[in-house]
Write a protein that holds these residues in place. Structure first.
Motif, PDB file in Angstrom:
ATOM      1  N   LEU A  50       0.803  -1.409   0.652  1.00 34.62           N
ATOM      2  CA  LEU A  50      -0.198  -0.021  -0.019  1.00 34.62           C
ATOM      3  C   LEU A  50       0.687   1.095   0.550  1.00 34.62           C
ATOM      4  O   LEU A  50       1.197   1.848   0.794  1.00 34.62           O
ATOM      5  CB  LEU A  50      -0.911  -0.034   1.002  1.00 34.62           C
ATOM      6  N   VAL A 122      -7.845   2.816   5.387  1.00 34.97           N
ATOM      7  CA  VAL A 122      -6.693   1.818   5.121  1.00 34.97           C
ATOM      8  C   VAL A 122      -7.119   0.888   6.438  1.00 34.97           C
ATOM      9  O   VAL A 122      -7.118  -0.561   6.186  1.00 34.97           O
ATOM     10  CB  VAL A 122      -5.095   2.177   5.621  1.00 34.97           C
ATOM     11  N   GLU A 123      -8.155   1.118   7.771  1.00 34.87           N
ATOM     12  CA  GLU A 123      -8.502  -0.363   8.688  1.00 34.87           C
ATOM     13  C   GLU A 123      -9.478  -0.742   8.216  1.00 34.87           C
ATOM     14  O   GLU A 123      -9.746  -2.254   8.244  1.00 34.87           O
ATOM     15  CB  GLU A 123      -9.026   0.722   9.863  1.00 34.87           C
ATOM     16  N   TYR A 125      -9.829  -1.454   5.031  1.00 35.26           N
ATOM     17  CA  TYR A 125      -9.273  -2.245   3.956  1.00 35.26           C
ATOM     18  C   TYR A 125      -8.963  -3.537   4.357  1.00 35.26           C
ATOM     19  O   TYR A 125      -9.040  -4.897   4.061  1.00 35.26           O
ATOM     20  CB  TYR A 125      -8.447  -1.828   3.173  1.00 35.26           C
ATOM     21  N   LYS A 126      -7.944  -3.330   5.367  1.00 36.16           N
ATOM     22  CA  LYS A 126      -7.344  -4.295   6.449  1.00 36.16           C
ATOM     23  C   LYS A 126      -7.987  -5.483   7.473  1.00 36.16           C
ATOM     24  O   LYS A 126      -8.604  -6.730   7.352  1.00 36.16           O
ATOM     25  CB  LYS A 126      -6.375  -3.883   7.657  1.00 36.16           C
ATOM     26  N   GLU A 127      -9.522  -4.661   7.615  1.00 41.55           N
ATOM     27  CA  GLU A 127     -11.084  -5.909   8.037  1.00 41.55           C
ATOM     28  C   GLU A 127     -10.912  -6.670   7.158  1.00 41.55           C
ATOM     29  O   GLU A 127     -11.804  -7.545   7.302  1.00 41.55           O
ATOM     30  CB  GLU A 127     -11.302  -4.814   9.304  1.00 41.55           C
ATOM     31  N   SER A 128     -11.066  -5.799   6.237  1.00 40.46           N
ATOM     32  CA  SER A 128     -11.936  -6.750   4.106  1.00 40.46           C
ATOM     33  C   SER A 128     -11.051  -8.163   4.556  1.00 40.46           C
ATOM     34  O   SER A 128     -11.366  -9.218   4.185  1.00 40.46           O
ATOM     35  CB  SER A 128     -12.224  -6.286   3.572  1.00 40.46           C
ATOM     36  N   LEU A 129     -10.030  -7.936   4.836  1.00 41.94           N
ATOM     37  CA  LEU A 129      -9.090  -8.835   4.484  1.00 41.94           C
ATOM     38  C   LEU A 129      -8.968 -10.487   5.177  1.00 41.94           C
ATOM     39  O   LEU A 129      -9.023 -11.661   5.022  1.00 41.94           O
ATOM     40  CB  LEU A 129      -7.434  -8.413   4.613  1.00 41.94           C
ATOM     41  N   PRO A 133      -9.048 -12.536   1.931  1.00 40.75           N
ATOM     42  CA  PRO A 133      -7.448 -12.823   1.892  1.00 40.75           C
ATOM     43  C   PRO A 133      -7.462 -12.260   0.082  1.00 40.75           C
ATOM     44  O   PRO A 133      -8.217 -12.467  -0.561  1.00 40.75           O
ATOM     45  CB  PRO A 133      -7.186 -13.637   2.043  1.00 40.75           C
ATOM     46  N   ASN A 134      -6.879 -11.544  -0.254  1.00 47.56           N
ATOM     47  CA  ASN A 134      -6.169 -10.632  -1.345  1.00 47.56           C
ATOM     48  C   ASN A 134      -5.249 -12.166  -2.103  1.00 47.56           C
ATOM     49  O   ASN A 134      -4.894 -12.834  -1.038  1.00 47.56           O
ATOM     50  CB  ASN A 134      -4.336  -9.637  -1.547  1.00 47.56           C
TER      51      ASN A 134
END
Length: 143
Positions: A50, A122-123, A125-129, A133-134
């Motif tokens: 990122l 950003v938070e 996005y990270k929660e969505s992982l 997961p990417n």
């Protein structure tokens, strides 16, 4: 970024709901029924890293990307010999890309409040992982 959901709506199709789709329908903006788009932020990656977040008219850089000597004249953000990207030392650099489209003036000291909304993006996005997961990066060295 937003072509897929927009074109799907225009063609009368549906966007799949069994996976995350990084796009929003912008047809209202396209046809002038809305003065603003449906996207408030945009994450910028180089590979898996990122590098920056755009939120409204601001862009915050988490890596210091200096102009490189690439053949196309843009920023060189690749590692290795001639690489010029490095994590910022301390706070991200912040630019107002409407009043400073060339991103010449870091306004982070005066507009540090922008980091709050940027870091919330950003938070999220990270929660969505956790749920989605990417995928692993492509291996371009294994033939």
């Amino acid at each position: 970024m937003d072509f897929f959901p927009t074109f799907a709506r225009l063609a009368g199709g549906k966007v799949p709901d069994d996976r995350p789709i990084d796009g929003v329908d912008q047809s209202d903006l396209l046809f002038g029924t809305s003065a603003t788009g449906q996207r408030e932020h945009l994450l910028t990656f180089v590979g898996a890293n990122l590098m920056a977040v755009r939120w409204k008219q601001f862009r915050a850089y988490f890596a210091d990307v200096a102009p490189g000597r690439s053949s196309w004249g843009g920023a060189n953000s690749l590692a290795g010999t001639g690489g010029s990207a490095a994590p910022t030392n301390g706070y991200p650099k912040i630019f107002n890309i409407e009043s400073d489209p060339r991103e010449e003036y870091n306004i982070g000291a005066m507009y540090e409040w922008v980091l709050g909304p940027v870091l919330k993006c950003v938070e999220r996005y990270k929660e969505s992982l956790a749920k989605h997961p990417n995928p692993p990066a492509a291996n371009i060295t294994r033939f």
